[in-house]
Design a protein around this motif. Structure first.
Motif, PDB file in Angstrom:
ATOM      1  N   UNK A 291     -17.600   6.517 -10.179  1.00 59.66           N
ATOM      2  CA  UNK A 291     -18.215   6.982  -9.852  1.00 59.66           C
ATOM      3  C   UNK A 291     -18.180   7.959  -8.190  1.00 59.66           C
ATOM      4  N   UNK A 292     -18.562   9.074  -8.003  1.00 56.57           N
ATOM      5  CA  UNK A 292     -18.780   8.821  -6.510  1.00 56.57           C
ATOM      6  C   UNK A 292     -19.534   9.426  -5.410  1.00 56.57           C
ATOM      7  N   UNK A 293     -19.424  10.028  -4.719  1.00 52.85           N
ATOM      8  CA  UNK A 293     -20.542  10.564  -4.026  1.00 52.85           C
ATOM      9  C   UNK A 293     -20.774  11.864  -3.540  1.00 52.85           C
ATOM     10  N   UNK A 294     -21.419  12.651  -3.170  1.00 52.91           N
ATOM     11  CA  UNK A 294     -21.029  14.127  -2.393  1.00 52.91           C
ATOM     12  C   UNK A 294     -20.901  14.127  -1.309  1.00 52.91           C
TER      13      UNK A 294
ATOM     14  N   UNK B 100     -27.489  14.018  -9.703  1.00 49.19           N
ATOM     15  CA  UNK B 100     -25.928  13.760 -10.025  1.00 49.19           C
ATOM     16  C   UNK B 100     -26.082  14.763 -11.006  1.00 49.19           C
ATOM     17  N   UNK B 101     -24.038  14.940 -10.704  1.00 51.84           N
ATOM     18  CA  UNK B 101     -23.865  16.105 -11.576  1.00 51.84           C
ATOM     19  C   UNK B 101     -22.383  15.594 -12.282  1.00 51.84           C
TER      20      UNK B 101
ATOM     21  N   UNK C 299     -21.174  12.924  -9.959  1.00 51.86           N
ATOM     22  CA  UNK C 299     -20.997  12.774  -8.824  1.00 51.86           C
ATOM     23  C   UNK C 299     -22.414  12.942  -8.244  1.00 51.86           C
ATOM     24  N   UNK C 300     -22.799  11.773  -7.038  1.00 54.43           N
ATOM     25  CA  UNK C 300     -24.070  11.843  -6.431  1.00 54.43           C
ATOM     26  C   UNK C 300     -23.756  12.631  -5.437  1.00 54.43           C
TER      27      UNK C 300
ATOM     28  N   UNK D 208     -29.169   7.510  -9.028  1.00 50.12           N
ATOM     29  CA  UNK D 208     -28.398   7.710  -8.407  1.00 50.12           C
ATOM     30  C   UNK D 208     -28.933   6.827  -7.606  1.00 50.12           C
ATOM     31  N   UNK D 209     -29.803   6.499  -7.522  1.00 44.08           N
ATOM     32  CA  UNK D 209     -30.108   4.689  -6.833  1.00 44.08           C
ATOM     33  C   UNK D 209     -29.755   3.402  -8.018  1.00 44.08           C
TER      34      UNK D 209
END
Ligand code: ZN
Ligand code: ZN
Length: 371
Positions: free
Chosen positions: A263-266, A301-302, A322-323, A362-363
């Motif tokens: 998981x990661x955040x963009x 989310x991708x 990817x969030x 995403x939450x």
């Protein structure tokens, strides 16, 4: 009693071939001809018993259903044989019996445990490590005999090699013979007159050695890998214990793990979220071009298939999730503010309003990031 599948180290759905293979491998390590330790003979017995049950379709079926292996002709006959087998073993190899002859100096070495810290990028495909392990190893001066080269243990002249001292004890019933371990040779029946100077007669010394290990992909914190026979050498040339490697996966600032997924955040600028673009994401295993669709929302989310962690058991990889976090500009100059105001006037978006509560994916991801 230990589970037969665990004893053989096979899965519950292992084929007859796999069971046979596992048994052959263990029997080669543990057979008393090659491994005279008392512990090995015990293990050999339980391994043989497990194999006899699991290699017989009828007994295995019965065992799987929780039976004790005694129903059916084969089972009962086997259990009878097993008892005899055990007795023969102890007669020949001196296992178990406390006062039946001298005890062996040879013992199985202890298991050793070391912790291995890994980075997230190392567990995606697995990695190789040369681990420095500090354990007892067989003394090379005496090869585990405990004696100075050229010398040998001599028979104890107190117990004459039996390891036991017989004493007549007076009791209410008259004189009774009792047997206790010989204090002079500590029950070994022999005395090492000239101990090896390198190991002080222990047959083993402490040493730091390098153990090459291939760590499989997909391991997680807390997982223990067992390396049979790579632990501490036993006293007096006894067999090695096992080495356990306990995995610890280090925290990563950008990527987090959820099972086999990463998981990661963009962070996506507001204008890119509105107009759409292609973003290059620096994943742990190389760059990925990600399409930001026109009108992307925060918390979308991708999912990039097969760019997560390689599965420890089974095939393939997890996904990279990817969030998206849409970044709203916080400082505008005069001209920019005019443009946004003109846009707002033209776009006529509805006023802010409550919507149905969304416990979106995403939450959940974000909770994990913080937890
Ligand atoms: Zn030595
Ligand atoms: Zn003695």
């Amino acid at each position: 009693m230990a589970d037969h599948y665990e004893v053989l180290g096979v899965a519950r759905d292992a084929s007859t071939d796999e069971i046979k293979k596992a048994y052959r491998k263990l029997a080669r390590q543990l057979h008393p001809d090659v491994n005279p330790g008392a512990d090995a003979s015990e293990r050999f017995k339980s391994v043989t018993h497990a194999y006899d049950v699991l290699s017989d379709a009828k007994q295995r079926d019965n065992y799987d259903r929780g039976g004790n292996g005694r129903s059916g002709g084969g089972g009962a006959g086997f259990d009878g044989n097993f008892g005899n087998f055990g007795d023969i073993f102890e007669t020949f190899f001196g296992g178990g019996g406390s006062s039946r002859g001298p005890r062996s100096r040879r013992e199985r070495g202890q298991d050793a445990l070391i912790r291995v810290e890994l980075d997230l990028d190392e567990i995606i495909f697995g990695t190789h490590r040369d681990l420095e392990v500090d354990t007892a190893i067989v003394c090379t001066t005496c090869n585990g005999t405990c004696c100075q080269p050229g010398t040998a243990p001599v028979t104890c002249d107190i117990c004459h090699g039996t390891g036991n001292i017989q004493r007549a004890v007076r009791s209410l019933l008259g004189n009774v013979m009792t047997s206790s371990p010989c204090g002079s040779c500590r029950g070994y029946g022999t005395v090492i007159a000239t101990p090896c100077v390198t190991c002080q007669g222990q047959g083993r010394v402490r040493a730091r050695r390098s153990v090459p290990v291939d760590i499989p992909a997909g391991v997680d914190t807390g997982l223990r890998l067992q390396m049979p026979g790579s632990g501490e050498a036993g006293p007096a040339g006894g067999p090695n214990g096992d080495l356990y490697l306990e995995m610890k996966v280090r925290h990563h600032d950008v990527f987090s793990r959820d099972g086999d997924d990463l998981l990661c955040t963009l962070e996506v600028p507001m204008t890119d979220a509105i107009l759409g673009t292609t973003a290059t994401v620096k994943a742990l295993d190389g760059d990925i071009d990600v399409e930001i669709k026109v009108g992307t929302q925060s918390a979308e989310v991708i999912t990039v298939k097969e760019r997560g962690v390689t599965r420890l058991r089974g095939n393939g990889r997890g996904d990279l999730k990817i969030g998206v976090h849409v970044a709203t500009p916080t400082r505008l100059d005069h001209k920019e503010r005019e443009l946004i105001e003109a846009f707002a006037a033209r776009h006529k978006a509805p006023a802010p309003a409550l919507s149905a509560f969304q416990q979106g994916l995403f939450a959940k991801l974000r909770d994990r990031f913080r937890g």
